[in-house]
Design a protein around this motif. Structure first.
Motif, short mmCIF file in Angstrom:
data_model
loop_
_atom_site.label_atom_id
_atom_site.label_comp_id
_atom_site.label_asym_id
_atom_site.label_seq_id
_atom_site.Cartn_x
_atom_site.Cartn_y
_atom_site.Cartn_z
N GLY A 64 7.48 -53.50 4.58
CA GLY A 64 6.46 -52.26 4.04
C GLY A 64 5.19 -53.14 4.01
N GLY A 65 4.23 -52.04 2.83
CA GLY A 65 2.95 -52.54 2.46
C GLY A 65 2.11 -51.29 2.24
N ARG A 66 0.90 -51.41 1.77
CA ARG A 66 -0.13 -50.47 1.39
C ARG A 66 -1.49 -50.98 2.40
NH1 ARG A 66 1.24 -47.17 -3.06
NH2 ARG A 66 3.48 -47.32 -3.84
N ILE A 67 -1.88 -50.32 2.67
CA ILE A 67 -3.32 -50.39 3.21
C ILE A 67 -3.99 -50.15 2.27
CG2 ILE A 67 -4.49 -49.83 4.55
CD1 ILE A 67 -2.73 -49.42 6.74
N ALA A 77 -14.89 -44.80 14.88
CA ALA A 77 -13.57 -45.60 14.82
C ALA A 77 -12.79 -45.72 14.10
CB ALA A 77 -14.30 -46.65 15.26
N PRO A 78 -11.57 -46.29 13.85
CA PRO A 78 -9.84 -45.65 12.76
C PRO A 78 -11.18 -47.54 12.22
CG PRO A 78 -9.01 -45.87 14.73
CD PRO A 78 -10.81 -45.77 15.04
N VAL A 79 -10.94 -47.62 10.68
CA VAL A 79 -11.43 -48.72 10.06
C VAL A 79 -9.74 -48.71 8.72
CG1 VAL A 79 -13.31 -49.62 8.57
CG2 VAL A 79 -13.80 -47.82 10.57
N ILE A 80 -9.63 -49.70 9.09
CA ILE A 80 -8.98 -50.40 8.02
C ILE A 80 -10.04 -51.79 7.09
CG2 ILE A 80 -7.43 -51.79 6.88
CD1 ILE A 80 -5.70 -51.26 9.62
N VAL A 81 -10.15 -50.86 5.37
CA VAL A 81 -10.75 -51.89 4.20
C VAL A 81 -9.13 -52.60 3.58
CG1 VAL A 81 -12.65 -51.97 2.83
CG2 VAL A 81 -12.32 -50.42 4.64
N GLU A 82 -9.89 -53.78 3.28
CA GLU A 82 -8.83 -55.03 2.53
C GLU A 82 -9.88 -55.04 1.31
OE1 GLU A 82 -5.60 -55.05 2.21
OE2 GLU A 82 -5.36 -53.88 3.20
N TYR A 83 -9.20 -55.70 0.67
CA TYR A 83 -10.41 -56.19 -0.96
C TYR A 83 -9.36 -57.11 -1.19
CZ TYR A 83 -12.33 -51.68 -0.23
OH TYR A 83 -12.25 -50.46 0.39
N VAL A 91 -6.45 -62.70 2.79
CA VAL A 91 -6.80 -61.54 3.24
C VAL A 91 -7.14 -60.60 4.71
CG1 VAL A 91 -9.55 -62.20 3.11
CG2 VAL A 91 -9.06 -59.58 2.99
N ILE A 92 -7.76 -61.77 6.12
CA ILE A 92 -8.04 -61.08 7.23
C ILE A 92 -6.09 -61.30 7.69
CG2 ILE A 92 -8.65 -62.55 8.66
CD1 ILE A 92 -10.66 -64.37 7.93
N ASN A 93 -5.60 -61.98 7.92
CA ASN A 93 -3.65 -62.30 8.35
C ASN A 93 -4.02 -60.86 7.75
OD1 ASN A 93 -4.05 -64.55 9.54
ND2 ASN A 93 -3.06 -65.60 7.96
N GLN A 94 -3.54 -60.18 6.83
CA GLN A 94 -2.90 -59.29 5.81
C GLN A 94 -3.82 -58.07 5.98
OE1 GLN A 94 -3.71 -59.05 1.83
NE2 GLN A 94 -2.12 -56.32 1.16
N GLY A 95 -5.10 -57.60 6.54
CA GLY A 95 -6.12 -56.97 7.30
C GLY A 95 -5.01 -56.84 8.57
N LEU A 96 -5.16 -57.53 9.68
CA LEU A 96 -4.58 -57.85 10.95
C LEU A 96 -3.47 -57.31 11.12
CD1 LEU A 96 -6.01 -61.39 12.02
CD2 LEU A 96 -6.79 -59.14 12.59
N TYR A 97 -2.49 -57.58 9.86
CA TYR A 97 -1.28 -57.64 10.26
C TYR A 97 -0.95 -55.08 10.16
CZ TYR A 97 3.24 -55.79 8.37
OH TYR A 97 4.97 -55.30 7.97
N TYR A 98 -1.87 -54.77 9.25
CA TYR A 98 -2.27 -53.68 9.07
C TYR A 98 -3.16 -52.84 10.41
CZ TYR A 98 -1.22 -54.31 4.39
OH TYR A 98 -0.19 -54.55 2.60
N LEU A 99 -4.31 -53.56 11.04
CA LEU A 99 -4.71 -53.38 11.83
C LEU A 99 -3.89 -53.05 12.48
CD1 LEU A 99 -6.85 -52.30 13.23
CD2 LEU A 99 -7.94 -54.94 13.56
N LEU A 132 -11.59 -53.94 11.33
CA LEU A 132 -11.32 -54.07 10.19
C LEU A 132 -12.23 -54.21 9.33
CD1 LEU A 132 -9.09 -55.85 8.14
CD2 LEU A 132 -8.69 -57.55 9.65
N ILE A 133 -12.37 -54.14 7.78
CA ILE A 133 -13.55 -54.74 7.38
C ILE A 133 -12.59 -55.54 6.30
CG2 ILE A 133 -15.09 -54.19 5.97
CD1 ILE A 133 -15.89 -52.11 7.05
N CYS A 134 -12.98 -56.65 5.48
CA CYS A 134 -12.22 -57.91 4.86
C CYS A 134 -13.85 -57.87 3.78
CB CYS A 134 -12.06 -59.09 5.11
SG CYS A 134 -10.62 -58.66 5.96
N VAL A 135 -13.35 -57.01 2.35
CA VAL A 135 -14.23 -57.14 1.16
C VAL A 135 -14.24 -58.69 0.14
CG1 VAL A 135 -16.30 -55.85 -0.30
CG2 VAL A 135 -14.93 -54.58 2.11
N ALA A 136 -14.92 -59.27 0.59
CA ALA A 136 -13.76 -60.50 -0.78
C ALA A 136 -15.35 -61.08 -1.47
CB ALA A 136 -13.17 -61.22 -0.10
N GLY A 137 -14.40 -61.44 -3.06
CA GLY A 137 -15.88 -62.21 -3.36
C GLY A 137 -16.85 -63.92 -2.70
#
Length: 307
Positions: A64-67, A77-83, A91-99, A132-137
């Protein structure tokens, strides 16, 4: 205002137009992760050059999971954004899993694009370059190293709030799974690294196109090139230049520079705001000679900075 803070600086001075002076403010993180997500989703096209499609998209798999956010960039191009609110190595591994899930379920994404943006747009989705775009502090040097090791298109973007009305986005690392190695090679390999479509062409305009490719990729770090049939896009998180395949007597380049800020010259630069053309950008630059390419370099830099 969207600014780009340097690492380690926590105070900036913003010009207050109402009071006519400078106000010093301290940077801060969002109170909660959802605040960052809501802000960027509301202004995704302006901030990231991505058309918003869905929020908290539920994926159908065993774990399961939520993008966090799904979108489509300027080149289709398809884009996934994780925050993440702060620094979070996950955040990177999570985003790669969704990608990975997304590339195995293309029909689900195509259906979403068709419902949101229409059949013609869905037919043009560029599956050779999902992002994959990862947005973080913030990110660590290990994060930066990790994304360079993956054969994926990944952008790490640092955010900061300033006061109550300003936010900054800073691209920390930008890599592409298709041509990242080529982007890091030196100028002496320019023709070998040029798009295959250019390598197959001959003549003065083809040589000019190779020179333009070298110039655009040499403007700075973090530049990626996305090849579409109608144009080649040069990105720094967002497109800053689009080059149309060479015509018989000229090479057209479209830039994100504001045409109103440029001294337009007939036969060289043109305001194409509201006019249909391939690629993105409202400033058209017409290149016919190497001299034109030299004249255009300040405009290239202006557009690169704007992106």
């Amino acid at each position: 205002m969207i600014s780009e803070p340097r690492r380690g600086r926590c105070r900036v001075k913003l010009f207050n137009t109402a009071k006519g002076g400078l106000t010093e403010v301290t940077s801060r993180l969002a109170d909660v992760e959802a605040d960052v997500q809501s802000l960027i989703e509301a202004h995704m096209e302006t901030m990231l050059g991505v058309r918003f499609l869905a929020s908290e998209y539920v994926i159908d798999c065993v774990d399961g999971g939520r993008i966090d956010s799904l979108g489509l960039d300027e080149n289709g191009a398809p884009v996934i954004v994780e925050y993440k609110r702060g620094t979070d190595a996950g955040v990177i591994n999570q985003g790669l899993y969704y990608l990975s899930w997304l590339t195995r379920h293309r029909s689900a994404f195509d259906s979403l694009v068709r419902d949101k943006l229409g059949v013609p747009t869905a037919a043009q989705v560029l599956w050779t370059a999902p992002r994959l775009i990862c947005v973080a502090g913030d990110f660590t040097r290990y994060d930066a190293h990790a994304v360079r090791e993956h054969r994926r298109s990944i952008d790490l973007v640092r955010y900061r709030y300033y006061g109550s009305d300003h936010v900054s986005l800073e691209t920390v690392v930008s890599v592409t799974g298709q041509s990242g190695a080529a982007n890091r090679r030196t100028c002496r390999h320019a023709h070998r690294d040029a798009p295959r479509a250019l390598q197959r062409q001959t003549g003065a305009m083809a040589e000019l196109a190779v020179a333009a490719d070298e110039t655009l990729r040499g403007l700075g770090d973090g530049i990626t090139r996305v090849q579409r049939k109608q144009y080649a896009a040069y990105q720094r998180l967002r497109n800053f230049a689009c080059v149309i395949p060479p015509q018989q007597t000229k090479l057209l380049v479209y830039l994100k520079a504001d045409p109103k800020s440029v001294d337009l010259r007939p036969g060289f630069t043109r305001d194409v705001t509201g006019l249909g053309h391939h690629g993105t950008g409202d400033l058209e630059v017409q290149l016919r000679t190497e001299r034109d390419l030299e004249r255009a370099q300040d405009l290239f830099r202006l557009s690169y900075a704007a992106a």
